[in-house]
Each structure stands twice: as structure tokens, then as C-alpha cells.
Design an enzyme around this catalytic site. Structure first.
Site, PDB file in Angstrom:
ATOM      1  N   CYS A 143     -19.711   1.699  -2.750  1.00 53.58           N
ATOM      2  CA  CYS A 143     -20.055   0.539  -3.515  1.00 53.58           C
ATOM      3  C   CYS A 143     -21.467   0.892  -4.384  1.00 53.58           C
ATOM      4  O   CYS A 143     -21.577   1.492  -5.543  1.00 53.58           O
ATOM      5  CB  CYS A 143     -20.393  -0.717  -2.580  1.00 53.58           C
TER       6      CYS A 143
ATOM      7  N   ARG B  68      -0.736   3.363   7.185  1.00 56.34           N
ATOM      8  CA  ARG B  68      -1.480   2.129   7.136  1.00 56.34           C
ATOM      9  C   ARG B  68      -0.441   0.883   7.286  1.00 56.34           C
ATOM     10  O   ARG B  68      -0.942   0.121   7.838  1.00 56.34           O
ATOM     11  CB  ARG B  68      -2.242   2.042   5.803  1.00 56.34           C
TER      12      ARG B  68
ATOM     13  N   ASP C  27       1.013  -1.224  -0.029  1.00 54.93           N
ATOM     14  CA  ASP C  27       0.131   0.042   0.061  1.00 54.93           C
ATOM     15  C   ASP C  27       0.968   1.295   0.139  1.00 54.93           C
ATOM     16  O   ASP C  27       2.144   1.120   0.658  1.00 54.93           O
ATOM     17  CB  ASP C  27      -1.005  -0.134   1.312  1.00 54.93           C
TER      18      ASP C  27
ATOM     19  N   THR D 244     -11.935   2.489  -6.573  1.00 51.74           N
ATOM     20  CA  THR D 244     -12.498   2.976  -7.883  1.00 51.74           C
ATOM     21  C   THR D 244     -13.567   4.217  -7.653  1.00 51.74           C
ATOM     22  O   THR D 244     -14.729   3.523  -7.654  1.00 51.74           O
ATOM     23  CB  THR D 244     -12.884   2.073  -8.967  1.00 51.74           C
TER      24      THR D 244
END
Length: 428
Positions: free
Chosen positions: A258, A38, A33, A83
Site C-alpha cells: 500500500c 488458497r 481466486d 496492483t
């Protein structure tokens, strides 16, 4: 895994981390990543998303890294980056394209690249493969191959976890498909479904959430109509659910990365091909307006209670896009807060899961501790967090001024008790 493939996962968010952990239970997996913070947290056994426990991270053999070239030792690369959409509600493919550039730089002959990010049909082969070829100086088909296996992670859901959800797999040729299928079968107990080609797999993923979006939009429109009629939507739905084939969707805020985003990928592709979707875009517009609608209902009820709007205050319980999850991306609760702010109302938000720093950075809102909440003109229960559902009714009343307003977006409290106590009640 007969092929003895070494796995790498690029993007360690809500999707990528569970994938990496699942593979890491069997063999060393490389988790990459670009977010150094993170990576440092994961190395210490802490997952800020709440999807993985410290024990699960400890029991999985993962090399967490922000060094792209650590991926060179892998030959099966999974890309699971976000995305999103931009402000114009167009697909923002930049994270996916940048990830493809990175993988291209370390790609070698014989490697397989599998995309999990939600995209429009054709994106993998038409948009991503050329990037891989450009940055690797390799030829797709002869030097490396690609596949697509759409993510089906449901953030905050501890029942339908990565390994318990059937995995759709696809590959650009039959050999690649079998390798990909076998890889995922080794970690997904629910098994795999082999799609006939990559575009079919891409399309299957995108209509899963589009279907949910349209069904919720229908419930939201019904809620708008029933509100004008003056009947309780939840009571109508409870009655309708007694028929065996009634679909139990409920009205509500449709945010997140989503359901509130994926339909725009499909409509974008359709418009590029000369077709303007009607039903999908209508559903999207309706769902996108629900935050403002709820805020305006709150304002109407505050006025009906005899309050001066400019002197009123509203406490908003919940700012994440869904219950029991810290994800604030594309949260439609923010639309409620911004609409109330437009009317000069003082808004105090609270959320037991959301990160204070992220809320300030992304939306410029300051979260308050529950103990700091004082009686407001109106309380809006915007998210069904378990902490709110378990809230004693007396505690809820303590957050509202006498004869105040309670906006229970999802209808989790007993409306009769609230009304009998002298408060104005409203829900979708």
C-alpha cells in the site's frame, strides 16, 4: 439489499476475503481466486493471511471456487486483486487486467462490476472497461455498468476492520451509484461516502497512502539529521507530541503493498500527463533507502564494538512488512538483509508470522526458529511484532554476544537499560 444482488468477489487475499466474509454473513457469496491452494485452505476454514478466523469463515455463506464460470450466477462482481509495481517501480496492472478479462467472459446484461484494487485516476473507465467490453461483447452503459470502491483494509488491524471503516463508493451513473452504495451499506456499519464520480474515488484512495508516505519520509529525514547531531529521534518526537496539532508520525521502514506502492501509481499517471512530481518522488526515494541506511548503521556499530565484519553475525528479528502480519510483500527488511550480505556478514532471520516457504521462494532467505538463535555480534529488531515487544530484556541480551550491538529500529526497548548492560544501542 433491496435489489437482491448476488455478490461475487474476485481475489481472496487481504482485501477480498474480508469483503467476501462480510457479504457472506447475509447472503450466499461467490469467492473466486486463481490460487487453488488458497481455495482448498479456505474451504477447510484456514486463512493463511490471519485476517479471518475459522469461526468467521464458518459463519459466512461463501462458495469458494477457482472455477471462473461459477461467477455466472452473480450479477454484482467485486474485483479485489493486487496492483503491485514492477522492478522499474512502474504500475503492474496485469493482475487487474487478467481479472477484468475473466469477469468479461462471464459478464451478462444488467451486471455491475466494482473495482476495489488501488489504481491511478482513470484506470477503471479508460483501461478496464474496454477489456470488459472486448471479452463480453457487451456495451458499457447500456448492457453493464461499473463502479469503484477503494479498499481500506489495514492488514493485522483487528480494530479497524472492513465493516468499521467508512466506504467510499462511486458509479458511472447515478443509478449504479445508488445500487453500489446500498450493497455496501448492507455490510459496512460505518456507512458509505458517495464520491461524485469514479476518478474522484480513485484519486481519494491513492492520496490517502501518498500522504502517509510523505509524512513518514519527513520523519525518516529528520531521523537521519538527528543521527548526525547525536540526539534520540524518539525522545524528540515525544516532546513534540505535547503540542495539540503535531502529527504523530514516526520514522521507519515503509514497505508492503500500500504505502510503499500506491504513490508510484499517482506519479505514473502524472508523468504520462507531462508532469514530474517532486515531493512525492523525493519521499519515495528517501523511504526506499532506509533499509540500506539501517544496515550501514549496524555495520558501523559492529566495527565500533571491535568486531571483524567478515567474522560477524547478525540476527534479524522480523521480516514481514509490518507488525503482527504474515505479509512479506515488498518488505524493506529484505533490503537490510541484502545489504548485510553484501558485506559478507552471516545473517540469521526470524519471524513468528512469516511463512518459511514464501520467504524462501520470494527472497531466498531461510527463517530460523527462535530456539535455534545463538548469540550474534548484532541483533536488529526490525519489526514491532508483539512477541518481540513482550520479550524480557534478559532474553534479548541472550541473543547478543558480550559487548555486542542492539539495533532497535522502532525504539521499543529501554535504551538506558541496554546501554547500562554494556551493549551498543542504536535506533531510528
Amino acid at each position: 439489499m433491496k435489489q437482491n444482488r448476488k455478490i461475487s468477489v474476485t481475489g481472496l487475499g487481504y482485501v477480498g476475503l474480508p469483503v467476501a466474509v462480510a457479504f457472506g454473513k447475509h447472503n450466499l457469496t461467490i469467492g473466486y481466486d486463481i490460487n487453488l491452494k488458497r481455495i482448498k485452505e479456505l474451504k477447510k476454514g484456514f486463512d493463511a493471511t490471519g485476517e479471518m478466523t475459522p469461526e468467521q469463515l464458518k459463519n459466512s455463506d461463501i462458495l469458494f471456487t477457482d472455477n471462473l464460470y461459477d461467477l455466472k450466477s452473480a450479477d454484482f462482481h467485486i474485483i479485489a486483486v493486487p496492483t503491485p509495481i514492477d522492478q522499474a517501480k512502474k504500475p503492474d496492472m496485469s493482475p487487474l487486467f487478467k481479472a477484468s478479462e475473466g469477469i468479461g467472459k462471464i459478464l451478462k446484461k444488467g451486471d455491475i462490476v466494482v473495482y476495489e484494487s488501488t489504481v491511478y485516476p482513470g484506470a477503471t473507465e479508460e483501461d478496464c472497461v474496454p477489456i470488459l467490453e472486448k471479452h463480453s461483447n457487451l456495451k458499457n452503459g447500456s448492457d453493464f455498468t461499473v463502479g469503484y470502491s477503494p479498499e481500506r483494509i489495514n492488514p493485522g488491524d483487528k480494530k479497524h476492520t472492513f465493516d468499521k471503516i467508512k466506504k467510499i463508493v462511486s458509479g458511472q451513473d447515478s443509478k449504479t451509484l445508488e445500487i453500489i452504495a446500498e450493497a455496501y451499506q448492507s455490510v459496512v456499519t460505518a456507512g458509505v461516502y458517495r464520491a461524485s464520480n469514479i476518478k474522484i474515488a480513485e484519486a481519494a484512495k491513492i492520496i490517502e497512502n501518498t500522504q502517509r508516505d510523505i509524512n513518514i519520509a519527513l520523519m525518516n529525514e529528520i531521523a537521519l539529521i538527528f543521527d548526525k547531531i547525536g540526539i534520540n529521534t524518539n525522545q524528540v518526537l515525544e516532546a513534540s507530541k505535547t503540542k495539540w496539532n503535531f502529527l504523530p508520525f514516526k520514522p521507519g521502514l515503509v514497505g508492503g503493498h500500500c504505502i510503499g506502492v500506491d504513490p508510484y501509481y499517482l506519479t505514473h499517471k502524472a508523468e504520462k500527463l507531462g508532469y514530474t512530481p517532486q515531493v512525492i518522488l523525493a519521499g519515495r526515494r528517501l523511504n526506499d533507502e532506509m533499509g540500506k541506511f539501517i544496515a550501514k548503521q549496524a555495520i558501523k556499530k559492529i566495527i565500533a564494538a571491535g568486531n571483524n565484519i567478515l567474522k560477524s553475525s547478525v540476527t534479524v528479528l522480523g521480516v514481514t512488512f509490518k507488525e503482527n502480519c504474515p505479509d512479506i510483500r515488498n518488505s524493506k527488511v529484505i533490503d537490510i538483509i541484502e545489504e548485510l550480505n553484501e558485506f559478507g556478514i552471516k545473517v540469521t532471520p526470524h519471524d513468528p508470522y512469516a511463512d518459511r516457504w514464501e520467504c524462501k521462494k520470494e527472497y531466498d532467505i531461510d527463517l530460523s526458529d527462535f530456539s535455534q538463535l545463538t548469540p550474534a555480534s548484532c541483533v536488529i529488531i526490525a519489526v514491532e511484532h508483539d512477541q518481540y515487544k513482550k520479550l524480557p530484556i534478559k532474553t534479548l541480551f541472550s541473543l547478543v554476544k558480550k559487548n555486542g550491538v542492539i539495533i532497535d529500529v522502532k525504539g521499543i526497548f529501554d535504551s538506558d537499560k541496554i546501554i547500562k548492560a554494556g551493549y551498543i544501542y542504536w535506533s531510528l
